[in-house]
Design an enzyme around this catalytic site. Structure first.
Site, PDB file in Angstrom:
ATOM      1  N   GLY A   1       0.829  -1.200   0.000  1.00 24.88           N
ATOM      2  CA  GLY A   1       0.000   0.000   0.000  1.00 24.88           C
ATOM      3  C   GLY A   1       0.860   1.246   0.000  1.00 24.88           C
TER       4      GLY A   1
ATOM      5  N   GLU B   1       5.787  -3.398   0.846  1.00 22.69           N
ATOM      6  CA  GLU B   1       5.877  -3.054  -0.564  1.00 22.69           C
ATOM      7  C   GLU B   1       5.030  -1.798  -0.741  1.00 22.69           C
ATOM      8  OE1 GLU B   1       4.249  -2.959  -4.398  1.00 22.69           O
ATOM      9  OE2 GLU B   1       3.831  -5.055  -3.905  1.00 22.69           O
TER      10      GLU B   1
ATOM     11  N   CYS C   1       1.917   0.851  -8.825  1.00 21.60           N
ATOM     12  CA  CYS C   1       3.054   1.529  -8.198  1.00 21.60           C
ATOM     13  C   CYS C   1       4.262   1.629  -9.105  1.00 21.60           C
ATOM     14  CB  CYS C   1       3.423   0.844  -6.878  1.00 21.60           C
ATOM     15  SG  CYS C   1       3.672  -0.924  -7.014  1.00 21.60           S
TER      16      CYS C   1
END
Length: 476
Positions: free
Chosen positions: A233, A253, A287
């Protein structure tokens, strides 16, 4: 729009499915319709899940390798058989384009298969203890043992895949796991948990799921009896979890603002194609999607022209269409946040930057000033910023100036430049002549700096979720 659940009612806690204290609507982001009502847990249910996981931990630790592998293989086979239904469900709950949901399911299938294979590789080694005279006559070896109960907390953008990267390595390692999906996207994860619990190879309480708010998460991560927390997140949420969980092991992560460097000697058409392919998949809600592009000045104008020509091919529309590449973001608040950052950036809008129905038109910005959030922070939307740099040294310095370091890439025809990038760029992964969003699910994946700590990929996650136990024997 409604969806008929393929799993029991309630939440998978303990040996069965228990009634949830509340429910909430799961919304299809494209048109705001209700997909279904999902169960919502609370802190009491989270505490119960931890108790159940601790009770089953010795059974999981003693479970033979063939049983752990059988559970993962059964889930893999069941998911592969129902893959089209999972793809449609992911479109509804995430609002991601169908093309991206197909990729997510395919990668989840690979992740389960790879984790099943890694069960056979979970072993130790002998150690020559007689390197010291005092060790003569001793036998030494080490093994890897389960770390204990694992709590996996996942983001909304790839809910099925992220859950698989928490659950599958934990099961392979012999750890009970409790997964908490993002509140907006619990459905595909509930189904995955049901598949694993239905395998018959595991005690049901080995894989549990609790939905809910921050209090549910706090109850899970602050319990000192658990062995590890694995979170995917935002950086802010990850930092808060790390503080709350200490001294429990935490794998993070987190966010990024992935950079793509274009050298003057690069194949500029391939680089422009890469930005289109890598900047707008999942509507930019990834991401490691391309956010920053640094182009050597000699190639900047030509590259920008090539990129602008290609933007007409980035189709905005209904995520259920196989042609759509950009759809509405997860909720209206996310859309407003991205548009506000574009408006406040002071950058020149080459294309996009406005609403296209409920979505954001695919956006290219240039002339982005120093300190602008669209450059410095994770945008998590269909926005790419292009900036000229005088040379590659300046490009690498600009990449490293970010507080993030997950993935970056460089386009070049020079092997020397490729190796210089691999050596100098401070990131968890450096990709040459491909998008920074490339990820094979069996490779080590993770970041540095504010992009996190620890590595995913079944082999590497299993190492994170086991501890070394040394055995020293003096034969009688």
């Amino acid at each position: 729009m409604t969806f008929q659940a393929e799993w029991p009612a309630g939440l998978p806690v303990g040996d069965g499915w228990v009634e949830a204290p509340a429910t909430s609507d799961v919304i299809f982001p494209y048109d705001g319709s209700v997909v279904t009502r999902a169960p919502v847990g609370d802190a009491a249910l989270a505490a119960r899940a931890v108790d159940e996981a601790l009770a089953v931990a010795p059974i999981m630790a003693a479970l033979p390798s063939h049983a752990r592998r059988a559970a993962l293989t059964a889930a893999h086979d069941a998911l592969r058989e129902r893959r089209e239904e999972f793809e449609r469900l992911l479109v509804l709950e995430t609002g991601k384009p169908l093309a991206d949901c197909k990729v997510e399911v395919a990668r989840t299938v690979v992740t389960l298969a790879t984790a099943a294979e890694e069960v056979a590789r979970l072993h130790g080694e002998t150690v020559p203890l007689d390197l010291l005279p005092s060790g003569e006559g001793l036998i030494g070896f080490w093994t890897r043992r389960p770390i204990g109960v694992v709590v996996g907390i996942t983001g909304f953008n790839y809910p099925l895949l992220l859950a698989a990267h928490k659950i599958a390595p934990a099961v392979a390692a012999g750890c009970p796991v409790i997964v908490k999906p993002a509140p907006a996207t619990p459905l595909a994860t509930l189904w995955l948990v049901h598949l694993l619990r239905s395998s018959g190879a595991l005690p049901p309480a080995a894989v549990q799921l609790v939905t809910g708010d921050v209090e549910v998460g706090r109850t899970l991560v602050e319990d000192r009896r658990i062995g590890a927390v694995s979170f995917t997140g935002s950086a802010a949420a990850g930092h808060a979890i790390a503080r709350a969980a200490a001294p429990t092991k935490v794998l993070l992560e987190l966010g990024s603002n992935a950079a793509l460097v274009v050298a003057a000697d690069a194949d500029l058409e391939a680089a422009a194609d890469a930005v289109v392919r890598g900047g707008y998949y999942a509507s930019g809600q990834a991401c490691i999607s391309v956010q920053r592009v640094l182009v050597e000045e000699a190639a900047h104008e030509q590259f920008l022209t090539l990129l602008a020509e290609r933007m007409k091919d980035v189709t905005v529309g209904d995520p259920r269409s196989p042609h759509t590449r950009v759809a509405p973001l997860i909720d209206p608040a996310a859309t407003d946040r991205v548009l506000d950052r574009i408006g406040a950036s002071g950058a020149r809008v080459v294309t996009g930057g406005v609403r296209d129905g409920r979505a954001i038109a695919p956006t290219v910005l240039t002339g982005v000033p120093e300190g602008a959030e669209v450059w410095d922070e994770e945008i998590f939307g269909p926005v790419v910023c292009v900036r000229p740099v005088p040379d590659l040294d300046a490009a690498f310095d600009a990449v490293n100036a970010s507080r993030y370091g997950l993935h970056a890439s460089v386009y070049t025809r020079s092997l020397a430049t490729a190796f210089a990038a691999i050596e100098r760029i401070d990131a968890g992964g450096v990709v040459v002549n491909e998008v920074p969003g490339f990820r094979a699910d069996n490779m080590p994946y993770g970041g540095v700096k504010d992009s996190g700590a620890g590595r995913e990929g079944p082999r590497f996650a299993i190492e994170e979720l086991t501890v070394t136990r040394m055995a020293i024997i003096r034969p009688s």
